[in-house]
Design an enzyme around this catalytic site. Structure first.
Site, mmCIF file in Angstrom:
data_model
loop_
_atom_site.group_PDB
_atom_site.id
_atom_site.type_symbol
_atom_site.label_atom_id
_atom_site.label_comp_id
_atom_site.label_asym_id
_atom_site.label_seq_id
_atom_site.Cartn_x
_atom_site.Cartn_y
_atom_site.Cartn_z
ATOM 1 N N ASP A 128 0.811 -1.229 0.000
ATOM 2 C CA ASP A 128 0.000 0.000 0.000
ATOM 3 C C ASP A 128 0.844 1.279 0.000
ATOM 4 O O ASP A 128 0.346 2.359 0.333
ATOM 5 C CB ASP A 128 -0.976 0.036 1.197
ATOM 6 C CG ASP A 128 -1.941 -1.133 1.172
ATOM 7 O OD1 ASP A 128 -2.205 -1.655 0.071
ATOM 8 O OD2 ASP A 128 -2.407 -1.547 2.240
ATOM 9 N N GLU A 129 2.113 1.153 -0.354
ATOM 10 C CA GLU A 129 2.993 2.334 -0.332
ATOM 11 C C GLU A 129 3.425 2.761 -1.735
ATOM 12 O O GLU A 129 4.225 3.690 -1.880
ATOM 13 C CB GLU A 129 4.246 2.049 0.513
ATOM 14 C CG GLU A 129 3.992 1.843 1.988
ATOM 15 C CD GLU A 129 3.809 3.148 2.758
ATOM 16 O OE1 GLU A 129 3.655 4.209 2.144
ATOM 17 O OE2 GLU A 129 3.799 3.066 4.002
#
Lengths: 293, 293, 293, 293
Positions: free
Chosen positions: A236-237
């Site tokens: 999720d980065e």
């Protein structure tokens, strides 16, 4: 918000560039294109002053243009070298080959398939891959081969190898994770760096990780969101492509959050796919420039 | 979104209730009000099934109502006890007394002062407190006393005592932190529990803490936000009142984020103040129900 | 949405162009700028295929650029002629001179004044004109001369001549109608063609003319809006610059519509003023291109 | 925005009321329900002060409630008469029977069918009717009978009679016009008054009538919209249920307007259908109250 959807009646080429900003860049590129008789349809550029970076997207009509794909690469190389460019060119004849990965939640899948059939995406979808058999019927309704590859903790490595074999067999350029519930291994991610788009059901960086709607509900937020992004090794980065939110209130139950959020997920994922296939996205650092022109 | 702004031409009373949900609750309350000749102007209720909680706001015209403030408290106590209610009643004659705290950024302050003068807030503002002298001119333009109380690490405790003395002297019910850049001590927060509203310049829980616009810029988000919330002892973790976002792109610099965000901050803070002063907010657990009816 | 607000630390120049689209245009412009040593900060262009129109905005740093304002006009004229361009260039030293016209509703005025003082607008405001004395105090608080020119049906022509005299005396380039409740005569409008911005309190073309909130309320709409636009001789029909909306419901009274709408009016008008003063707006036909880059 | 989607695990009943506002109304209704052992799940009411109108929606669990549908109507009639109510009650066992009408554009249809299959709508869809054969495949994929009834100027009356026969044969309560391109006759409309929902591809009342996207494009608007509304005899003038907009710019072509607008149309139509089937919509005058609680 502009979600420009150009229907290319003619063959076109698109050039994406990023490089250190220097005087003479635009003149250099414009002269090159003009000297080969390009009719520019769209041009969009951006200077990031804080990074001294120049970003550009230019699209031109191929009618009358005197270089084919291969010739372009050769002819443009000296300019690219002179200005230290990262660049890529795409001729529209070579459509992006897209594989969709899905698990059980099928709302994003169904939305993508309909948009694909309606001509919203400048791509081909040669296959859909799932770790569950549930979506077979609708995928095959749209005439697309459906491959079930179950994944368990034990079989994950083998399963991913099967997936990669399929992707390679179909020359896939882009993998779209349409609520695919398995985390891809670093091996997979690095093999398809910049070529995997995921949708996360929160406005990142809020609620990274599991069960974002549950956590949003518990936190009492007044907006819920969804985010499409490129997948990198850190969960999720990766670079964010698109985000959207919708208002919720104390009257909305957790089930309402989940149901309402589905529409956001469809929106942000479909925009990301469209922009990627139209070569409108330029990744720099951990950010994206979206050229919607 | 509804941001209902009722201009109370008549005297009214507002009752806020939360209690375990039970059959007969609405009938009990409605019969009580009817028996005392209340003309209900607005009634709004909510059942939170997951918590078995009943929440209600009811506002009625005082013309013909046969109980004054004190009599109401006495007469309603038995019903409240029977249903195990947390409740409060406000007669409109008793306006909320609001203190604004500000530091150097004055956009929220100026916005609040103009709205106050325009009659958007059902309150009185007897004073503005700042740790800097900068805002004096505009505050006094609006005819409000301005108090400078400098705060340093060493003087913080004394400074907070001075602040509290001022608040008590003016019977302040609500402290609005309009980009006030000092963290309040647990002592202050517990003395004014549920009575301090802050604005944070991100869509919480993203970017808790310092420099949220900088971090949003570095993360490459496509939306920036702002959040108004009640202050609790844990920084930026209190019950959220209102949130809003605006779209940004790669074209926006950090300075653009900050400038654009100012408008969001003004919006979410002014809504929170208006709703609080209209007694539209009911805090339960770490959440808020906002009765905009 | 991007509302880019560039704080020009250096002197810059901005060139706005529209002309028939032709091959070689970008190369011609880029070479011209490069040959005079321009360091391009922002460039944005658009091709309107349906009109075969090319639109461009380019902004460059004047440090090292070897032409002053006058020299530029002379040197660029041959290229402009060759491509049949409508064009204008602005050197940042020559700030837009803005007059604000206001009547009794002062929310847009107060918002503009605060933004002006905060440095959001790349302009100077030498005067505010009103047909009522009400706004004097706040205008003078911000140190701006305030002129009251009453307008009645009989005195309108004389009043407008007084206004125009004032505008000319202050070299005003832009008139901002901040809820100014008088319709300008065709004479005034044609004297300041493309130089008068109005805010209308509906999402045009809905509710053209008087009392748009009343009519929106009667129609039962679920969104109310506001629109900023250039004034032309046909009421509310000029080129639209910006629009925004906010959700309303059956719970909102007409008074709520009006109060909520005020925030929309401030938003769309202030964006229009900022963009105009940053030379980001290009009018073509009855439309605007907004170059927010 | 709240788009509450309650999944009714239990049987419930919903009562919708509008009547002149009077003291004792809420007490009267609450006492009636309490006396029959109703466990209220949601209650929402609204007073329209300008019309002196009281509007209410109340939903309760049928477990333990001592009246069936028929008994309720009999028992409630005296109270309804006393307060001069317009009212209706729905027991959840009697699901709304919905017919979808479609022409060639199938995006709304496909969206509705998927949402229906996913359980988002509290209804049954016994048939889809079209004046073209194109949508047969996808409708039958979802297992719903598809009826082609061609319509020409000459056959319109006969065609409508065939449609009405089908609707009656299936006890249809609601007709959803999912971009159905034929104008219904006054006869049809009055036979199904309050029971036909249409989607118009503009934010009404802007661009009433034909080709709204073309006219929006020509006008140079910065927002495009869509509206769902009940059909009345005057085209596009019926009570508005829901509206939404999306931002566009000069970069968007007419084709972009049309493509982007499709998503708006899906959104506003699907919300209208969900709210209607959950009995959340109360029409009064030419307006709707939407009880999303």
């Amino acid at each position: 918000m502009s979600t420009t959807q150009n229907h290319h009646n003619h063959a076109t080429a698109t050039l994406l560039i990023d490089c250190p900003d220097r005087k003479g860049l635009v003149a250099g590129i414009a002269n090159f294109l003009y000297s080969h008789n390009a009719n520019i349809l769209h041009a969009d550029q951006h200077q990031d002053a804080s990074l001294n970076l120049f970003l550009m997207r230019v699209e031109w009509d191929l009618e009358g243009f005197d270089l084919n794909d291969e010739q372009f690469r050769e002819a443009f190389a000296p300019i690219a070298g002179q200005f230290n460019m990262r660049w890529r060119v795409q001729y529209s004849a070579a459509k992006t080959q897209v594989a969709i990965f899905v698990s059980k939640y099928d709302h994003c899948l169904v939305d993508l398939l309909y948009r694909y059939r309606s001509g919203e995406f400048n791509c081909e979808i040669p296959l859909v891959v799932s770790n569950h058999p549930d979506a077979r019927e609708i995928v095959e309704f749209y005439g697309i081969p459906f491959h079930v590859i179950p994944v368990t903790a034990e079989t994950k490595q083998t399963a991913e190898q099967q997936q990669i074999d399929l992707l390679q067999a179909h020359n896939v350029d882009l993998v779209v994770l349409a609520r695919y519930m398995q985390v891809l291994s670093p091996t997979f991610v690095s093999a398809y760096a910049g070529k995997v788009i995921n949708v996360h059901h929160s406005f990142l960086p809020a609620f990274i990780g599991a069960k974002p709607y549950h956590r949003a509900y518990d936190r009492g937020v007044k907006l819920i969101g969804a985010t499409s992004h490129y997948v990198t090794e850190v969960l999720d980065e990766g670079p964010i492509i698109e985000q959207d939110v919708i208002r919720v209130s104390h009257r909305d139950s957790l089930e309402d959050f989940i149901a309402t959020g589905r529409d956001l997920e469809k929106t942000v994922l479909s925009r990301a796919v469209r922009w990627h296939c139209d070569h409108r996205i330029l990744v720099y650092g951990n950010k994206t420039a979206i050229f919607v022109s």
